[in-house]
Design a protein around this motif. Sequence first.
Motif, PDB file in Angstrom:
ATOM      1  N   UNK A 175       0.817  -1.174   0.172  1.00  0.00           N
ATOM      2  CA  UNK A 175      -0.092   0.027   0.093  1.00  0.00           C
ATOM      3  C   UNK A 175       0.886   1.327  -0.068  1.00  0.00           C
ATOM      4  N   UNK A 176       0.830   1.766  -1.129  1.00  0.00           N
ATOM      5  CA  UNK A 176       1.775   2.999  -1.385  1.00  0.00           C
ATOM      6  C   UNK A 176       1.260   4.324  -1.514  1.00  0.00           C
ATOM      7  N   UNK A 177       0.026   4.813  -2.128  1.00  0.00           N
ATOM      8  CA  UNK A 177      -0.592   5.658  -2.242  1.00  0.00           C
ATOM      9  C   UNK A 177      -1.861   6.069  -1.680  1.00  0.00           C
ATOM     10  N   UNK A 178      -2.224   7.321  -1.754  1.00  0.00           N
ATOM     11  CA  UNK A 178      -3.705   7.446  -1.111  1.00  0.00           C
ATOM     12  C   UNK A 178      -4.017   8.699  -1.660  1.00  0.00           C
ATOM     13  N   UNK A 179      -5.538   9.103  -1.659  1.00  0.00           N
ATOM     14  CA  UNK A 179      -6.131  10.158  -2.067  1.00  0.00           C
ATOM     15  C   UNK A 179      -7.460  10.335  -1.153  1.00  0.00           C
ATOM     16  N   UNK A 180      -7.836  11.509  -1.291  1.00  0.00           N
ATOM     17  CA  UNK A 180      -8.972  11.976  -0.394  1.00  0.00           C
ATOM     18  C   UNK A 180     -10.061  12.696  -1.319  1.00  0.00           C
ATOM     19  N   UNK A 181     -11.316  12.077  -1.087  1.00  0.00           N
ATOM     20  CA  UNK A 181     -12.468  12.781  -1.571  1.00  0.00           C
ATOM     21  C   UNK A 181     -13.433  13.507  -0.761  1.00  0.00           C
ATOM     22  N   UNK A 182     -13.386  14.850  -1.174  1.00  0.00           N
ATOM     23  CA  UNK A 182     -14.218  15.606   0.045  1.00  0.00           C
ATOM     24  C   UNK A 182     -15.700  15.544  -0.282  1.00  0.00           C
ATOM     25  N   UNK A 183     -16.198  14.899  -1.528  1.00  0.00           N
ATOM     26  CA  UNK A 183     -17.553  14.876  -1.673  1.00  0.00           C
ATOM     27  C   UNK A 183     -18.192  13.629  -0.898  1.00  0.00           C
ATOM     28  N   UNK A 184     -17.272  12.521  -0.887  1.00  0.00           N
ATOM     29  CA  UNK A 184     -17.776  11.435   0.011  1.00  0.00           C
ATOM     30  C   UNK A 184     -17.176  11.353   1.235  1.00  0.00           C
ATOM     31  N   UNK A 185     -16.283  12.139   1.518  1.00  0.00           N
ATOM     32  CA  UNK A 185     -15.320  12.179   2.837  1.00  0.00           C
ATOM     33  C   UNK A 185     -14.646  10.798   2.895  1.00  0.00           C
ATOM     34  N   UNK A 186     -14.137  10.325   2.006  1.00  0.00           N
ATOM     35  CA  UNK A 186     -13.577   8.881   1.997  1.00  0.00           C
ATOM     36  C   UNK A 186     -12.108   9.165   1.548  1.00  0.00           C
ATOM     37  N   UNK A 187     -11.009   8.065   2.016  1.00  0.00           N
ATOM     38  CA  UNK A 187      -9.809   8.053   1.714  1.00  0.00           C
ATOM     39  C   UNK A 187      -9.621   6.863   0.787  1.00  0.00           C
ATOM     40  N   UNK A 188      -8.709   6.876   0.009  1.00  0.00           N
ATOM     41  CA  UNK A 188      -8.497   5.690  -0.982  1.00  0.00           C
ATOM     42  C   UNK A 188      -7.101   5.310  -1.295  1.00  0.00           C
ATOM     43  N   UNK A 189      -6.787   3.925  -0.521  1.00  0.00           N
ATOM     44  CA  UNK A 189      -5.254   3.742  -0.588  1.00  0.00           C
ATOM     45  C   UNK A 189      -5.332   2.860  -1.786  1.00  0.00           C
ATOM     46  N   UNK A 190      -3.966   2.621  -2.220  1.00  0.00           N
ATOM     47  CA  UNK A 190      -3.461   2.117  -3.502  1.00  0.00           C
ATOM     48  C   UNK A 190      -2.319   1.149  -3.305  1.00  0.00           C
ATOM     49  N   UNK A 191      -2.674  -0.094  -3.435  1.00  0.00           N
ATOM     50  CA  UNK A 191      -1.722  -1.278  -3.398  1.00  0.00           C
ATOM     51  C   UNK A 191      -1.194  -1.887  -4.559  1.00  0.00           C
TER      52      UNK A 191
END
Length: 409
Positions: free
Chosen positions: A283-299
């Motif tokens: 798991x090396x990258x991540x990003x944030x969506x303010x619309x859904x208030x969720x974070x997304x991690x990338x493996x």
Amino acid sequence: MSFAKIFLVVVSLSFFLGVSALGSDYRGALYTLSQTDDQATLISALHRNGTAKYVTAVQTGGKGAGARGPDALQSSDSLLVHDNLLLAVNPASDELSLFSINPAEPWDIQQVGNNTWSGGNYPTSIAVSPDGNKACVTNAGSDSNVRCFDITRNGLQLITSFNFDLGLNQTNPPIGPPKTPSDLAFTADGQILLVTVKGSGNATEGPAGRIELFVVSSDSIPHKSTLYPATGSGGFPFSITPIANSGAYLVTDPAVGADLIRIERDGSVSYNSSITIPDQAATCWSAYSSVTDQYFTIDLATAKITPLSINSTTLEPTLLPGVNITSISENPGSLVDARIAHFSDQQDYLYSLVAGDQTVRIFSLSAGHQGGLSDSIQTYELGSALNSTGGAVGTSIEGLAVSFRPLWY
């Protein structure tokens, strides 16, 4: 006022009455970075429905990492947009490139000045201060360090008084991922610079995975302290994503999944904990969506995107159902970066780069959707689009950045 903001005002006025060659249906641009010897920024236009259309490739004037596998840079933020500026690392030529973005047509970029020496060997990540006056970079090669630059109308100017040695004893190019820098970011107030550095992976050998903190002022950037995340000496702290409405950060870490760290205004640490992502491998990258208030991690290794929500007060994480990306080629579907594009208060889009396929997977993130990640709306074959024009991206593309037209266009 920063150079970036002055340029934005001038160019915006001059193009106010202009009409884009692609028409009003296109909202912005997506940039990715090839890793060939004749490195180029690959530019695509973003439609209002979130899908991408290839436009052109613009040479950086520097050299990419070459054929070193899907994750050639082993880092985050190798390509970065700040206001109307685009910054790129040229790892094999030890340089940085600076471009201005036409706000009326963000798929139109022009280089500002000449390429600039990175202040070390093999630059991999870059960050810009919130006021747009400074850029800082991590160098991962034999001269592994953190260097900073003033951003001027003529390009990047090295701040010669600042040179922080990361002491990684690396080669050119570096051998990693262990013992390489991962990412760097400024706090929202611009007063602290954070730099993540992967450890050796062996608690008895060192060095340990760590986060270096620096104090930022108008004329100096002294080192403040070294923070060791909750993963301990065997950790590999990677990308840095601010947690909304808090002084905390989500730091991906292939040792476990991610770390949650709250840093106070004085640079002290008031919270330090790990998130275990089941079945994760890298798991090396991540990003944030303010619309859904969720974070997304990338493996990278499992080609999986895992969403999670994080309570901004307690920092309690909740993992949501993830999505595995299936390769469309004979190459592994290696995920190497992601960006969230904020189209409106009701709509975000997630762009995830698949280096093995030379594709970008695009997901719609709509307001009110809290169930994790749905199927993608487009598998954008970036490599095929460039190849059709006579270009080539080689075996590796890395880095993602997005830019949008101002609302009046």
